[in-house]
Enzyme design. Structure first.
Site, mmCIF file in Angstrom:
data_model
loop_
_atom_site.group_PDB
_atom_site.id
_atom_site.type_symbol
_atom_site.label_atom_id
_atom_site.label_comp_id
_atom_site.label_asym_id
_atom_site.label_seq_id
_atom_site.Cartn_x
_atom_site.Cartn_y
_atom_site.Cartn_z
ATOM 1 N N GLU A 68 -108.722 -95.605 -87.634
ATOM 2 C CA GLU A 68 -108.424 -95.814 -86.215
ATOM 3 C C GLU A 68 -108.665 -94.526 -85.432
ATOM 4 O O GLU A 68 -108.542 -93.424 -85.984
ATOM 5 C CB GLU A 68 -106.953 -96.255 -86.077
ATOM 6 C CG GLU A 68 -106.525 -96.499 -84.640
ATOM 7 C CD GLU A 68 -105.199 -97.265 -84.531
ATOM 8 O OE1 GLU A 68 -104.458 -97.333 -85.536
ATOM 9 O OE2 GLU A 68 -104.933 -97.795 -83.431
ATOM 10 N N GLU A 214 -102.368 -107.127 -83.961
ATOM 11 C CA GLU A 214 -100.939 -107.239 -83.655
ATOM 12 C C GLU A 214 -100.745 -107.803 -82.244
ATOM 13 O O GLU A 214 -100.077 -107.207 -81.399
ATOM 14 C CB GLU A 214 -100.239 -105.883 -83.835
ATOM 15 C CG GLU A 214 -100.300 -105.418 -85.274
ATOM 16 C CD GLU A 214 -99.437 -104.201 -85.608
ATOM 17 O OE1 GLU A 214 -98.771 -103.669 -84.719
ATOM 18 O OE2 GLU A 214 -99.452 -103.794 -86.788
ATOM 19 N N GLU A 348 -103.293 -103.932 -92.825
ATOM 20 C CA GLU A 348 -102.573 -102.667 -92.610
ATOM 21 C C GLU A 348 -101.423 -102.637 -93.604
ATOM 22 O O GLU A 348 -100.549 -103.514 -93.566
ATOM 23 C CB GLU A 348 -102.052 -102.526 -91.179
ATOM 24 C CG GLU A 348 -103.155 -102.238 -90.183
ATOM 25 C CD GLU A 348 -102.653 -101.847 -88.792
ATOM 26 O OE1 GLU A 348 -101.539 -101.294 -88.663
ATOM 27 O OE2 GLU A 348 -103.398 -102.123 -87.823
HETATM 28 O O1 AHR Z 1 -101.646 -97.748 -88.241
HETATM 29 C C1 AHR Z 1 -100.928 -97.365 -87.119
HETATM 30 C C2 AHR Z 1 -100.584 -98.526 -86.222
HETATM 31 O O2 AHR Z 1 -99.725 -99.388 -86.876
HETATM 32 C C3 AHR Z 1 -101.719 -99.408 -85.790
HETATM 33 O O3 AHR Z 1 -102.399 -98.914 -84.694
HETATM 34 C C4 AHR Z 1 -101.015 -100.675 -85.431
HETATM 35 O O4 AHR Z 1 -101.840 -101.802 -85.608
HETATM 36 C C5 AHR Z 1 -99.814 -100.696 -86.322
HETATM 37 O O5 AHR Z 1 -98.665 -100.974 -85.643
#
Ligand code: AHR
Length: 543
Positions: A68, A214, A348
């Protein structure tokens, strides 16, 4: 209290768009084993591998990564720019690429995370790049110098596939559709020509498309019904035009799924899966995402370094909840999709701890210890046991953020204990799961009781049998005697990863404090015997 007896199993499966996933039917292997007397030092644990009952393919995609625009995850961690004194290829650092190549990273999810729902792709293509803000993560400026072409170049340099997350929260279907046209159309269209003018005439391959992130929280706080209406629109209009991805290698679409266990999340899964069952020609999706971090309370308070055995046990207890969370959502998916066509995509996961003192809290910087190696192995084993439904997962995150593979400090780079586990597990990519049975015994710390060991087995494409054995107990070694039902083992060797303490880490001063060592099993009678060191991860091939 549940018996810590492990009997590996993978459920029935009958077909899917997910490549490399063999159609097999394997009935659940039942049978309880009585709880053994508490394990003394190096008591023998008998492990039986049933090679005559192959299970599902452990999809290579469960070893996926997530990168990210967050802290130094991309800028510095991957991208240093063409003019950097750090050795690079077209701006992408060579040391990181070489390290990741050894992991055979199957796919990389990008550009977020929460960042994805504020990302506007046009700012990241062409000669002039707009400078924007990254309000989610530290409020820092986003130079957009790492954009579409740079990401696709990175994925190609490491030999991986692109998993692109589109902006549903603050973007439009048109913006996302045009991004995919830019990425994948043959040059006849203006967007395809623009891509060529920007240096890449051939259409890119986009293997996976994440439709939002999310969406129940940072992605727009949507209700399941509202998200579902968006999902149908994006699924319909965001097309992949790559001629090579029409008949085969079709782009797989991944819907936002739940963020944990309990009624809020089962309702979400139910809504999306029910709509999938009722799908028409005009919308479809191939995967449902699941986000589950190992975090004991919010905000994350456990330290990533300088902790003791109590925190080790607490975190591992928490991480083992992954199994029940997957089972909970798989059961709902089974109701609407008994043939398991839709994959559960744990895109994730990982340990989320308190930010390292002195770091920008928005950058999610944490150290990575031997505890994380054990945590990673336990989760990979859980995914393997659910291989019939879990066909993709992405650890958060690849470099410098949360449970990273790699840490960098300017020109310096180190490999974390988690990296070593991913490297040791490479043979499990696309291998066939084999059932194992054993009595794990208990490791207890205060009121916490955990299985003393955790074992999976698989057979690779060349017919070699692989075992991954995790010793959770940080105090006592475990002698393992492996019997192969239906075959005779001659030798087994591989690597083991352990260190002095549960919180041992690699630092830039001592980058090899936690590093794998060779290990060999002895053959006694018809069994392979090896001793697992306390708090260790071992992978061996059997011949
Ligand atoms: O990985 C960090 C964050 O965690 C991501 O941006 C989000 O999708 C999640 O809440």
């Amino acid at each position: 209290m549940r018996l810590p007896t492990r009997v590996g199993r993978c459920g029935n499966q009958t077909g899917s768009a997910w490549s490399g996933w063999t159609v097999l039917a394997l009935a659940a292997v039942g049978g309880a084993v009585a709880l053994a007397a508490p394990m003394r030092a190096a008591d023998q644990i008998d492990v039986t591998v049933d090679i005559s009952r192959p299970g599902a393919t452990i999809h290579r995609n469960i070893f996926g990564q997530f990168a990210e625009h967050l802290g130094t995850g991309i800028y510095e961690g991957v991208w240093v720019g063409r003019d950097s004194i750090i050795p690079n290829t077209r701006g992408i650092r060579n040391d990181v690429v070489a390290a990741l190549k050894a992991l055979r990273v199957p796919n990389v999810r990008w550009p977020g995370g929460c960042f994805a729902d504020e990302y506007h792709w046009r700012k990241g293509v062409g000669r002039e790049r707009a400078v924007s803000l990254n309000p989610n993560w530290g409020g820092v400026t986003e130079p957009n110098t790492f954009g579409t072409h740079e990401f696709m170049d990175f994925v190609s340099q490491i030999g991986s596939e692109a998993f692109v997350s589109i902006n549903v929260g603050s973007g439009t279907p048109q913006e996302a559709a045009e991004w995919l046209e830019y990425l994948t159309a043959a040059p006849a269209t203006s967007l395809g020509k623009e891509r060529g003018d920007n240096g890449h005439p051939a259409p890119y391959k986009v293997a996976y498309l994440g439709i939002g992130n999310e969406s129940w929280d940072c992605g727009g706080n949507m209700s399941p019904e509202y998200y579902l209406s968006q999902l149908k629109i994006y699924s319909r209009f965001v097309r992949n035009f790559n001629p090579a991805q029409q008949e085969k290698d079709r782009m797989l679409k991944i819907a936002v799924g739940p963020g944990g266990s309990g009624p809020r999340w089962t309702e979400w899964t139910d809504t999306i899966m029910k709509a999938w069952q009722a799908r028409t020609w005009s919308y479809d999706y191939d995967g449902l995402s699941l986000h589950t971090y190992t975090v004991v309370k919010w905000p994350p308070a456990h330290a990533s370094v300088g902790f003791g055995e109590a925190e080790y046990a607490e975190i591992l207890k928490k991480t083992l909840e992954m199994d029940a969370i997957i089972a909970e959502h798989s059961a709902i998916m089974d109701k609407y999709d008994p043939e398991k066509k839709v994959a559960l995509v744990v895109d994730e996961w990982g340990g989320w701890y308190a930010p390292l003192p002195g770091s920008n809290p928005g950058f999610l910087v944490q150290q990575n210890s031997l505890r994380d190696a054990v945590l990673a192995a336990l989760n990979l084993n859980i995914f393997a046991r659910h291989a019939d439904r879990v066909r993709m997962a992405n650890i958060a995150q690849m470099v410098n953020v949360l449970q990273a593979m790699i840490l960098t400090d300017q020109a310096k780079m180190l490999l974390t204990p988690t990296y070593h586990v991913f490297r040791m597990y490479v043979p499990f990519q696309d291998a066939t799961f084999l059932p194992v049975a054993y009595d794990a015994g208990w490791y207890t710390k205060g009121s916490i009781a955990l299985p003393g060991i955790d074992v999976i087995a698989a057979k690779d494409g060349a017919g070699t049998l692989w075992l991954a054995l995790t010793s959770v107990d940080p105090n006592r070694p475990a002698t393992i005697a492996v019997r192969l039902a239906g075959a005779r083992a001659v030798t087994a060797s591989g690597e083991t990863l352990t260190a002095e303490a549960v919180d041992s880490v690699n630092t830039f001063e001592a980058p090899n404090a936690v590093t794998p060592k060779p290990v060999t099993a002895k053959v006694q009678d018809d069994r392979l015997v090896l001793t697992l060191e306390p708090k260790s991860v071992t992978v061996v091939s059997v011949r």
